[in-house]
Motif scaffolding. Structure first.
Motif, PDB file in Angstrom:
ATOM      1  N   TYR A 115       4.078  59.905 -22.341  1.00 22.00           N
ATOM      2  CA  TYR A 115       2.385  60.144 -22.053  1.00 22.00           C
ATOM      3  C   TYR A 115       1.385  58.434 -20.955  1.00 22.00           C
ATOM      4  O   TYR A 115       2.187  57.944 -21.646  1.00 22.00           O
ATOM      5  CB  TYR A 115       1.854  61.086 -22.878  1.00 22.00           C
ATOM      6  CG  TYR A 115       2.667  61.974 -23.315  1.00 22.00           C
ATOM      7  CD1 TYR A 115       1.867  63.023 -22.871  1.00 22.00           C
ATOM      8  CD2 TYR A 115       3.416  61.604 -24.560  1.00 22.00           C
ATOM      9  CE1 TYR A 115       2.969  64.594 -23.412  1.00 22.00           C
ATOM     10  CE2 TYR A 115       3.862  63.295 -24.406  1.00 22.00           C
ATOM     11  CZ  TYR A 115       3.229  64.436 -24.355  1.00 22.00           C
ATOM     12  OH  TYR A 115       3.687  65.710 -24.915  1.00 22.00           O
ATOM     13  N   SER A 116       0.752  58.641 -20.277  1.00 25.92           N
ATOM     14  CA  SER A 116      -0.070  57.873 -20.060  1.00 25.92           C
ATOM     15  C   SER A 116      -1.219  57.625 -19.375  1.00 25.92           C
ATOM     16  O   SER A 116      -1.823  59.338 -19.229  1.00 25.92           O
ATOM     17  CB  SER A 116       0.729  57.037 -19.011  1.00 25.92           C
ATOM     18  OG  SER A 116       0.596  58.027 -17.131  1.00 25.92           O
ATOM     19  N   ASP A 117      -2.258  57.026 -19.407  1.00 24.12           N
ATOM     20  CA  ASP A 117      -3.963  57.121 -19.335  1.00 24.12           C
ATOM     21  C   ASP A 117      -4.461  55.892 -18.511  1.00 24.12           C
ATOM     22  O   ASP A 117      -3.290  54.828 -18.910  1.00 24.12           O
ATOM     23  CB  ASP A 117      -4.274  57.984 -20.441  1.00 24.12           C
ATOM     24  CG  ASP A 117      -5.960  58.512 -19.800  1.00 24.12           C
ATOM     25  OD1 ASP A 117      -5.936  58.288 -18.630  1.00 24.12           O
ATOM     26  OD2 ASP A 117      -6.885  58.907 -20.875  1.00 24.12           O
ATOM     27  N   ALA A 118      -5.123  56.080 -18.052  1.00 25.10           N
ATOM     28  CA  ALA A 118      -5.970  54.842 -17.330  1.00 25.10           C
ATOM     29  C   ALA A 118      -7.679  55.659 -17.216  1.00 25.10           C
ATOM     30  O   ALA A 118      -7.732  56.993 -17.640  1.00 25.10           O
ATOM     31  CB  ALA A 118      -5.807  54.190 -16.028  1.00 25.10           C
ATOM     32  N   TRP A 129      -9.476  53.602 -15.396  1.00 25.42           N
ATOM     33  CA  TRP A 129     -10.006  54.375 -13.870  1.00 25.42           C
ATOM     34  C   TRP A 129     -11.556  52.676 -13.819  1.00 25.42           C
ATOM     35  O   TRP A 129     -12.365  52.886 -13.381  1.00 25.42           O
ATOM     36  CB  TRP A 129      -9.730  55.241 -13.146  1.00 25.42           C
ATOM     37  CG  TRP A 129      -8.904  55.649 -13.440  1.00 25.42           C
ATOM     38  CD1 TRP A 129      -8.564  56.899 -14.052  1.00 25.42           C
ATOM     39  CD2 TRP A 129      -7.997  55.903 -12.948  1.00 25.42           C
ATOM     40  NE1 TRP A 129      -7.525  57.358 -14.127  1.00 25.42           N
ATOM     41  CE2 TRP A 129      -6.567  56.517 -13.175  1.00 25.42           C
ATOM     42  CE3 TRP A 129      -7.077  54.381 -12.280  1.00 25.42           C
ATOM     43  CZ2 TRP A 129      -5.466  56.262 -12.903  1.00 25.42           C
ATOM     44  CZ3 TRP A 129      -5.798  54.337 -11.314  1.00 25.42           C
ATOM     45  CH2 TRP A 129      -4.861  55.472 -11.527  1.00 25.42           C
ATOM     46  N   ALA A 130     -11.045  51.595 -13.476  1.00 22.27           N
ATOM     47  CA  ALA A 130     -11.990  50.419 -13.510  1.00 22.27           C
ATOM     48  C   ALA A 130     -13.376  50.418 -14.147  1.00 22.27           C
ATOM     49  O   ALA A 130     -14.671  50.615 -13.910  1.00 22.27           O
ATOM     50  CB  ALA A 130     -13.593  50.694 -11.980  1.00 22.27           C
ATOM     51  N   GLY A 131     -12.980  50.934 -15.798  1.00 21.20           N
ATOM     52  CA  GLY A 131     -13.898  50.730 -16.583  1.00 21.20           C
ATOM     53  C   GLY A 131     -14.280  49.820 -16.958  1.00 21.20           C
ATOM     54  O   GLY A 131     -15.094  49.816 -17.834  1.00 21.20           O
ATOM     55  N   CYS A 132     -13.572  48.225 -16.786  1.00 21.89           N
ATOM     56  CA  CYS A 132     -14.925  47.025 -17.154  1.00 21.89           C
ATOM     57  C   CYS A 132     -15.331  46.783 -16.145  1.00 21.89           C
ATOM     58  O   CYS A 132     -15.080  46.593 -15.122  1.00 21.89           O
ATOM     59  CB  CYS A 132     -13.349  46.093 -17.197  1.00 21.89           C
ATOM     60  SG  CYS A 132     -14.661  44.486 -17.216  1.00 21.89           S
ATOM     61  N   SER A 185      -4.751  51.053 -18.062  1.00 16.57           N
ATOM     62  CA  SER A 185      -4.009  52.066 -18.700  1.00 16.57           C
ATOM     63  C   SER A 185      -3.412  51.450 -19.922  1.00 16.57           C
ATOM     64  O   SER A 185      -2.831  50.576 -20.683  1.00 16.57           O
ATOM     65  CB  SER A 185      -2.774  51.858 -17.354  1.00 16.57           C
ATOM     66  OG  SER A 185      -2.235  50.669 -17.212  1.00 16.57           O
ATOM     67  N   GLY A 186      -2.733  52.565 -20.198  1.00 15.16           N
ATOM     68  CA  GLY A 186      -1.538  52.722 -21.037  1.00 15.16           C
ATOM     69  C   GLY A 186      -1.043  53.818 -21.884  1.00 15.16           C
ATOM     70  O   GLY A 186      -1.293  54.715 -20.888  1.00 15.16           O
ATOM     71  N   GLY A 187       0.589  53.360 -22.728  1.00 20.41           N
ATOM     72  CA  GLY A 187       1.102  55.077 -22.399  1.00 20.41           C
ATOM     73  C   GLY A 187       2.020  54.875 -23.796  1.00 20.41           C
ATOM     74  O   GLY A 187       1.847  54.160 -24.744  1.00 20.41           O
TER      75      GLY A 187
END
Length: 170
Positions: free
Chosen positions: A142-145, A147-150, A158-160
């Protein structure tokens, strides 16, 4: 292995480098409860109210140039201790990573965020990872991001994670 290396059996494996290991017939539970409690106490937050999340979802951290500077030594010590805790505390990994970005010039707002993580740990120090013996051999990832959150440089985080059956693979 005994043929290759000099070994001795001194009992059941239960503590190693800050990791507590509880072995049962149906699996193994790994936690860092003792280390977490010592961390909370060391930074004087053991008497503070617990938080239900390690970081606010509505407020984002930034360089915050207008905010008051704080002692970087204390901040870096807190971040270093938290990074060690993420070996088993996956619920704080993202929050610690966000706060670690500000280690060179920490502000008061960053220290408040780190103290919130430690207050969260105070209420969840008994959390850990359970590895069940009765698991299948299905591998899932599984992964997630965000998207330009900073808000400072518009970079994504991102992480997984991967599971082998029901067991998280670190």
């Amino acid at each position: 292995m005994k043929r290759e290396f000099e070994m001795s059996m001194v009992g059941e494996f239960n503590y190693f480098l800050g990791l507590q290991v509880k072995q049962r017939n149906d699996g193994i539970f790994i936690s860092q409860e003792k280390y977490a409690k010592n961390l909370v106490k060391r930074f004087g937050l053991d008497s503070k109210k617990h938080t239900s999340t390690p970081m606010s979802s509505s407020r984002k951290l930034s360089l915050d140039a207008a905010c008051v500077d704080i002692d970087p030594t204390l901040y870096q010590s807190m971040i270093g201790s938290l990074i060690y805790l993420t070996a088993n505390g996956l619920d704080i990994a993202f929050s610690v990573r966000v706060c670690a970005c500000f280690h060179s010039a920490p502000k008061e707002s960053h220290l408040i965020a780190v103290k919130r993580i430690i207050r969260y740990i105070n209420g969840t120090s008994n959390y850990g990872i359970w590895y069940s013996k009765d698991s299948n051999d299905c591998l899932a990832g599984y992964s997630d991001a965000d998207w330009a959150g900073c808000i400072d440089d518009r970079k994504s985080t991102s992480g997984g994670c991967f599971y082998l059956g029901n067991n998280l693979v670190l």
